[in-house]
Scaffold this motif. Structure first.
Motif, mmCIF file in Angstrom:
data_model
loop_
_atom_site.group_PDB
_atom_site.id
_atom_site.type_symbol
_atom_site.label_atom_id
_atom_site.label_comp_id
_atom_site.label_asym_id
_atom_site.label_seq_id
_atom_site.Cartn_x
_atom_site.Cartn_y
_atom_site.Cartn_z
ATOM 1 N N SER A 66 0.838 -1.200 0.000
ATOM 2 C CA SER A 66 0.000 0.000 0.000
ATOM 3 C C SER A 66 0.874 1.252 0.000
ATOM 4 C CB SER A 66 -0.910 -0.007 1.224
ATOM 5 O OG SER A 66 -1.681 1.161 1.271
ATOM 6 N N ALA A 67 1.932 1.259 0.800
ATOM 7 C CA ALA A 67 2.849 2.403 0.846
ATOM 8 C C ALA A 67 3.551 2.583 -0.494
ATOM 9 C CB ALA A 67 3.872 2.215 1.964
ATOM 10 N N ARG A 68 3.930 1.455 -1.123
ATOM 11 C CA ARG A 68 4.583 1.540 -2.442
ATOM 12 C C ARG A 68 3.649 2.157 -3.466
ATOM 13 N NH1 ARG A 68 4.809 -0.888 -7.184
ATOM 14 N NH2 ARG A 68 3.173 -2.358 -6.675
ATOM 15 N N ARG A 69 2.373 1.711 -3.471
ATOM 16 C CA ARG A 69 1.396 2.290 -4.397
ATOM 17 C C ARG A 69 1.189 3.772 -4.112
ATOM 18 N NH1 ARG A 69 -1.414 -2.511 -3.136
ATOM 19 N NH2 ARG A 69 -2.857 -1.286 -1.854
ATOM 20 N N SER A 70 1.168 4.116 -2.837
ATOM 21 C CA SER A 70 0.992 5.516 -2.441
ATOM 22 C C SER A 70 2.174 6.356 -2.942
ATOM 23 C CB SER A 70 0.869 5.621 -0.924
ATOM 24 O OG SER A 70 0.743 6.958 -0.532
#
Length: 148
Positions: free
Chosen positions: A73-77
């Motif tokens: 999720s952090a990578r996508r963000s």
């Protein structure tokens, strides 16, 4: 006390999910070995692409899966943020180019305006001079006309 393959009895756990024979055997083996079952949690389908229905996870496994999910999720963000920054940077470039063009146009129009203003002043002074000359010539004509 294990079930055979043909014994597919539908058993509902506390979340209302059907347990398979393998899952029931795994649970029973935990009871027989005396493992701490308080750390075993049934994870309902968490919206991931794979169905986790009926899969048993320990607290450590759940924590590990949650960490992986959070990392993804952090990578996508970060990717969304990077794309947004690239879009904003591109907009800034375009606006700088447009601003430069508008400044050039403004300067060009200002120069034209100055030229027209200068020409207008010159024509106005010519007009005043011609009006004065015409007035003088009219006076001469009147004076000559009186003399006759």
């Amino acid at each position: 006390m294990f079930f055979s393959e043909e014994d597919q009895l539908p058993v509902l756990n506390e979340t209302g999910l059907n347990l398979t024979t393998d899952e029931i055997e795994e649970l029973l083996s935990m009871f027989q070995t005396g493992e701490d079952t308080s750390s075993v949690i049934m994870s309902p389908n968490s919206g991931s692409e794979e169905s986790n229905q009926g899969v048993v996870y320990s607290d450590g496994e759940r924590k590990k899966r949650r960490m992986l999910s959070n990392r993804e999720s952090a990578r996508r963000s970060r990717l969304r943020k990077k794309r947004h920054l690239e879009n904003v940077t591109e907009q800034v470039k375009q606006l700088k180019v447009e601003n430069r063009e508008l400044k050039y146009q403004y300067s060009f129009i200002l120069n034209k305006c100055h030229l027209v203003w200068t020409e207008n002043e010159l024509l106005t002074s010519e007009y005043v001079a011609l009006c004065a000359r015409l007035s003088h010539l009219c006076q001469i004509l009147r004076a000559n006309h009186r003399n006759y």
